[in-house]
Design a protein around this motif. Structure first.
Motif, PDB file in Angstrom:
ATOM      1  N   PHE A  27       0.705  -1.133   0.116  1.00 25.99           N
ATOM      2  CA  PHE A  27      -0.177  -0.073   0.019  1.00 25.99           C
ATOM      3  C   PHE A  27       0.833   1.280   0.268  1.00 25.99           C
ATOM      4  O   PHE A  27       0.660   2.124  -0.724  1.00 25.99           O
ATOM      5  N   GLN A  30       2.817   1.439  -3.228  1.00 23.34           N
ATOM      6  CA  GLN A  30       2.163   1.792  -4.470  1.00 23.34           C
ATOM      7  C   GLN A  30       1.335   2.966  -4.492  1.00 23.34           C
ATOM      8  O   GLN A  30       1.091   3.877  -5.464  1.00 23.34           O
ATOM      9  N   ALA A  31       0.693   3.271  -3.218  1.00 21.70           N
ATOM     10  CA  ALA A  31      -0.437   4.345  -3.232  1.00 21.70           C
ATOM     11  C   ALA A  31       0.440   5.672  -2.970  1.00 21.70           C
ATOM     12  O   ALA A  31       0.106   6.640  -3.517  1.00 21.70           O
ATOM     13  N   PHE A  91      -2.642  11.988  -5.652  1.00 19.34           N
ATOM     14  CA  PHE A  91      -2.812  11.262  -4.541  1.00 19.34           C
ATOM     15  C   PHE A  91      -3.982  10.669  -4.127  1.00 19.34           C
ATOM     16  O   PHE A  91      -4.273   9.436  -3.709  1.00 19.34           O
ATOM     17  N   ARG A  94      -5.173   7.840  -6.665  1.00 21.39           N
ATOM     18  CA  ARG A  94      -3.952   6.739  -6.118  1.00 21.39           C
ATOM     19  C   ARG A  94      -4.421   5.847  -4.949  1.00 21.39           C
ATOM     20  O   ARG A  94      -4.427   4.869  -4.916  1.00 21.39           O
ATOM     21  N   LEU A  95      -4.715   6.807  -3.954  1.00 18.82           N
ATOM     22  CA  LEU A  95      -5.124   6.307  -2.603  1.00 18.82           C
ATOM     23  C   LEU A  95      -6.293   5.081  -2.704  1.00 18.82           C
ATOM     24  O   LEU A  95      -6.483   4.087  -2.296  1.00 18.82           O
ATOM     25  N   HIS A  98      -5.754   2.206  -4.474  1.00 21.66           N
ATOM     26  CA  HIS A  98      -4.968   1.098  -3.692  1.00 21.66           C
ATOM     27  C   HIS A  98      -5.448   0.736  -2.416  1.00 21.66           C
ATOM     28  O   HIS A  98      -4.777   0.177  -1.586  1.00 21.66           O
ATOM     29  N   ALA A 100      -7.317   2.673   0.053  1.00 23.93           N
ATOM     30  CA  ALA A 100      -7.711   3.547   1.245  1.00 23.93           C
ATOM     31  C   ALA A 100      -9.151   3.603   1.281  1.00 23.93           C
ATOM     32  O   ALA A 100      -9.885   3.688   0.224  1.00 23.93           O
ATOM     33  N   ASP A 118      -5.653   3.864   5.760  1.00 20.70           N
ATOM     34  CA  ASP A 118      -4.821   2.990   5.017  1.00 20.70           C
ATOM     35  C   ASP A 118      -5.557   1.708   5.226  1.00 20.70           C
ATOM     36  O   ASP A 118      -6.484   1.630   6.044  1.00 20.70           O
TER      37      ASP A 118
END
Length: 186
Positions: A27, A30-31, A91, A94-95, A98, A100, A118
């Protein structure tokens, strides 16, 4: 403004106990695009060291050993600064992609932030400083899909509602003065 602090104490890194080390390392890599700088065992604890700064061996360390049934997470949040709203938006996406959860875009007047959790429920904040200061705490929702100018105008309007509104530069100068006074006793 100089990035030097008036103190010889500087924050370096943060460590989290985790339940699922491979999932959590993936996480953060990647994120949030951390790079794994090292990994290994220290007795029975497995560690993964992560950084986004080549001058820092690690800014975040993940360690096995988090109990399965913690009734309360004592970590309030882990915060990361970004340079602009475009990066914050990137972000944000992205979060979400991945894993979030609990995503909240907000403004504090002095910053524009996104809060999320997370995969193990630790609260993260990614934020961009604005050019203003206003009293804290303050947290109002924003629409991160708005144009940058609209988000900044909303943040400024919110900040201006408070009696101690000033530029970030004025606030930083005042805090630097207070910190120097606090350090004189050493």
């Amino acid at each position: 403004m100089s990035k030097k602090t008036p103190s010889d104490l500087q924050f370096s890194h943060f460590g989290l106990y985790v339940r699922d080390l491979p999932r959590m390392a993936a996480f953060y890599k990647q994120a949030l695009r951390f790079t794994q700088t090292d990994a290994g065992d220290l007795g029975t604890v497995q560690l993964v060291f992560l950084s986004r700064d080549p001058a820092e061996h690690h800014q975040l360390v993940l360690a096995t050993g988090r109990p399965e049934a913690l009734p309360f997470n004592v970590v309030n949040q882990i915060s990361f600064r970004v340079p602009d709203i475009a990066t914050l938006r990137r972000f944000h996406d992205r979060l979400l992609a991945h894993g979030a959860s609990d995503m909240h875009p907000v403004t504090h007047g002095n910053a524009v932030s996104i809060y999320c959790r997370d995969p193990e429920g630790n609260r993260l904040e990614l934020f961009m400083d604005t050019p203003w200061y206003c009293e804290q705490p303050l947290r109002e929702p924003i629409d991160i899909a708005q144009p940058d100018e609209a988000i900044l105008a909303q943040a400024e309007a919110i900040a201006k509602r408070f009696p101690k509104f000033m530029s970030r530069a004025e606030w930083q100068a005042e805090v630097a003065r207070r910190m120097q006074e606090d350090q004189r006793g050493d």
